[in-house]
Structure formats: structure tokens, C-alpha cells
Design a protein around this motif. Structure first.
Motif, mmCIF file in Angstrom:
data_model
loop_
_atom_site.group_PDB
_atom_site.id
_atom_site.type_symbol
_atom_site.label_atom_id
_atom_site.label_comp_id
_atom_site.label_asym_id
_atom_site.label_seq_id
_atom_site.Cartn_x
_atom_site.Cartn_y
_atom_site.Cartn_z
ATOM 1 N N MET A 11 24.518 6.030 -34.420
ATOM 2 C CA MET A 11 24.426 7.470 -34.663
ATOM 3 C C MET A 11 25.259 7.849 -35.881
ATOM 4 S SD MET A 11 23.215 10.371 -33.632
ATOM 5 C CE MET A 11 22.577 9.873 -32.038
ATOM 6 N N THR A 12 24.731 8.738 -36.703
ATOM 7 C CA THR A 12 25.468 9.275 -37.841
ATOM 8 C C THR A 12 25.775 10.744 -37.567
ATOM 9 O OG1 THR A 12 23.483 9.998 -39.001
ATOM 10 C CG2 THR A 12 24.246 7.734 -39.445
ATOM 11 N N PRO A 13 26.799 11.293 -38.223
ATOM 12 C CA PRO A 13 27.078 12.722 -38.046
ATOM 13 C C PRO A 13 25.882 13.601 -38.399
ATOM 14 C CG PRO A 13 28.945 11.650 -39.080
ATOM 15 C CD PRO A 13 27.819 10.643 -39.035
ATOM 16 N N SER A 14 25.112 13.220 -39.399
ATOM 17 C CA SER A 14 23.941 13.987 -39.808
ATOM 18 C C SER A 14 22.875 13.987 -38.714
ATOM 19 C CB SER A 14 23.373 13.399 -41.097
ATOM 20 O OG SER A 14 22.199 14.068 -41.471
ATOM 21 N N ALA A 15 22.635 12.832 -38.108
ATOM 22 C CA ALA A 15 21.656 12.746 -37.030
ATOM 23 C C ALA A 15 22.129 13.548 -35.819
ATOM 24 C CB ALA A 15 21.420 11.292 -36.642
ATOM 25 N N ALA A 16 23.425 13.495 -35.520
ATOM 26 C CA ALA A 16 23.976 14.256 -34.400
ATOM 27 C C ALA A 16 23.790 15.750 -34.622
ATOM 28 C CB ALA A 16 25.455 13.930 -34.221
ATOM 29 N N SER A 17 23.953 16.198 -35.846
ATOM 30 C CA SER A 17 23.764 17.602 -36.179
ATOM 31 C C SER A 17 22.329 18.028 -35.903
ATOM 32 C CB SER A 17 24.119 17.838 -37.645
ATOM 33 O OG SER A 17 23.850 19.165 -38.017
ATOM 34 N N GLY A 18 21.380 17.189 -36.269
ATOM 35 C CA GLY A 18 19.973 17.497 -36.021
ATOM 36 C C GLY A 18 19.666 17.569 -34.528
ATOM 37 N N ILE A 19 20.275 16.679 -33.759
ATOM 38 C CA ILE A 19 20.079 16.679 -32.308
ATOM 39 C C ILE A 19 20.637 17.964 -31.712
ATOM 40 C CG2 ILE A 19 20.854 15.600 -30.157
ATOM 41 C CD1 ILE A 19 20.632 12.893 -31.686
ATOM 42 N N PHE A 40 23.735 15.575 -23.867
ATOM 43 C CA PHE A 40 23.351 14.577 -24.853
ATOM 44 C C PHE A 40 23.816 14.943 -26.262
ATOM 45 C CE2 PHE A 40 20.248 12.827 -27.910
ATOM 46 C CZ PHE A 40 20.528 11.488 -27.723
ATOM 47 N N ALA A 41 23.698 16.216 -26.633
ATOM 48 C CA ALA A 41 24.096 16.637 -27.980
ATOM 49 C C ALA A 41 25.584 16.376 -28.210
ATOM 50 C CB ALA A 41 23.768 18.114 -28.196
ATOM 51 N N ALA A 42 26.409 16.642 -27.204
ATOM 52 C CA ALA A 42 27.849 16.405 -27.337
ATOM 53 C C ALA A 42 28.153 14.911 -27.428
ATOM 54 C CB ALA A 42 28.598 17.015 -26.153
ATOM 55 N N ARG A 43 27.434 14.109 -26.655
ATOM 56 C CA ARG A 43 27.653 12.653 -26.716
ATOM 57 C C ARG A 43 27.214 12.103 -28.069
ATOM 58 N NH1 ARG A 43 24.915 12.881 -21.816
ATOM 59 N NH2 ARG A 43 23.338 11.460 -22.615
ATOM 60 N N ALA A 44 26.124 12.653 -28.617
ATOM 61 C CA ALA A 44 25.650 12.225 -29.938
ATOM 62 C C ALA A 44 26.680 12.562 -31.013
ATOM 63 C CB ALA A 44 24.306 12.888 -30.257
ATOM 64 N N GLN A 45 27.264 13.772 -30.918
ATOM 65 C CA GLN A 45 28.281 14.172 -31.884
ATOM 66 C C GLN A 45 29.482 13.235 -31.822
ATOM 67 O OE1 GLN A 45 30.074 18.001 -31.254
ATOM 68 N NE2 GLN A 45 30.851 18.108 -33.329
ATOM 69 N N GLY A 57 16.772 25.385 -25.959
ATOM 70 C CA GLY A 57 17.445 25.796 -24.728
ATOM 71 C C GLY A 57 17.941 24.619 -23.921
ATOM 72 N N GLY A 58 18.192 23.492 -24.575
ATOM 73 C CA GLY A 58 18.659 22.283 -23.892
ATOM 74 C C GLY A 58 20.109 22.396 -23.458
ATOM 75 N N ASP A 59 20.599 21.340 -22.836
ATOM 76 C CA ASP A 59 21.964 21.265 -22.313
ATOM 77 C C ASP A 59 22.964 21.211 -23.463
ATOM 78 O OD1 ASP A 59 24.315 20.772 -20.971
ATOM 79 O OD2 ASP A 59 23.705 18.835 -20.165
ATOM 80 N N MET A 60 23.749 22.283 -23.625
ATOM 81 C CA MET A 60 24.749 22.332 -24.690
ATOM 82 C C MET A 60 26.159 22.184 -24.127
ATOM 83 S SD MET A 60 22.973 22.417 -27.380
ATOM 84 C CE MET A 60 24.274 22.641 -28.571
ATOM 85 N N SER A 61 26.282 21.665 -22.906
ATOM 86 C CA SER A 61 27.592 21.490 -22.293
ATOM 87 C C SER A 61 28.329 20.319 -22.936
ATOM 88 C CB SER A 61 27.450 21.240 -20.793
ATOM 89 O OG SER A 61 26.878 19.963 -20.560
ATOM 90 N N SER A 62 29.608 20.208 -22.630
ATOM 91 C CA SER A 62 30.420 19.139 -23.220
ATOM 92 C C SER A 62 29.998 17.763 -22.720
ATOM 93 C CB SER A 62 31.899 19.373 -22.923
ATOM 94 O OG SER A 62 32.125 19.344 -21.529
ATOM 95 N N GLY A 63 29.234 17.689 -21.649
ATOM 96 C CA GLY A 63 28.763 16.404 -21.138
ATOM 97 C C GLY A 63 27.311 16.133 -21.464
#
Length: 70
Positions: A18-26, A42-47, A34-40
């Protein structure tokens, strides 16, 4: 029958890191849908994975991510 090899992602880090750029897109895609934006989520894990890869000096397509040690 599975070959035992994983594809992209999963399987203990095998595949494209994973790259920071790809994580940003996710994160953007998750927020818009409207996906899961919690600290646990997928987006947070990608970041987190993107940040770890950048801090360890992961090299992608000939470009160094992060500073690394000299």
C-alpha cells in the motif's frame, strides 16, 4: 484447487504494498459511498499500511517512498 499463493494484498503482505496515495483514494471512495470510516475500518487500516511502507523506505516503480537510512 488453490495454489497456496495469494493475489494482490492479503496473505501476510504478499502482493503490491500500500502507498499513501492509494490509501487516500480508498478513504475518498469509502467516504463517498458511506462506507466504514471508523478507526478500525478498511480505510484506516489502508492509511496505516501506507504510512508504514513510506516510513520504511518502500520502493515502488523506481521511486523511493520516505527518507530511509543513509
Amino acid at each position: 484447487m488453490p495454489s497456496g499463493k495469494s493475489g494482490n494484498g492479503g496473505g501476510g503482505g504478499k502482493g503490491t504494498p500500500m502507498t499513501p496515495s492509494a490509501a487516500s483514494g480508498i478513504q475518498s471512495s469509502q467516504a463517498k459511498s458511506g462506507g466504514d470510516m471508523s478507526s478500525g475500518g478498511f480505510a484506516a487500516r489502508a492509511q496505516g499500511a501506507g504510512a508504514r511502507n513510506e516510513n520504511t523506505g518502500y520502493q515502488s516503480y523506481g521511486h523511493t517512498q520516505g527518507q530511509g537510512k543513509k
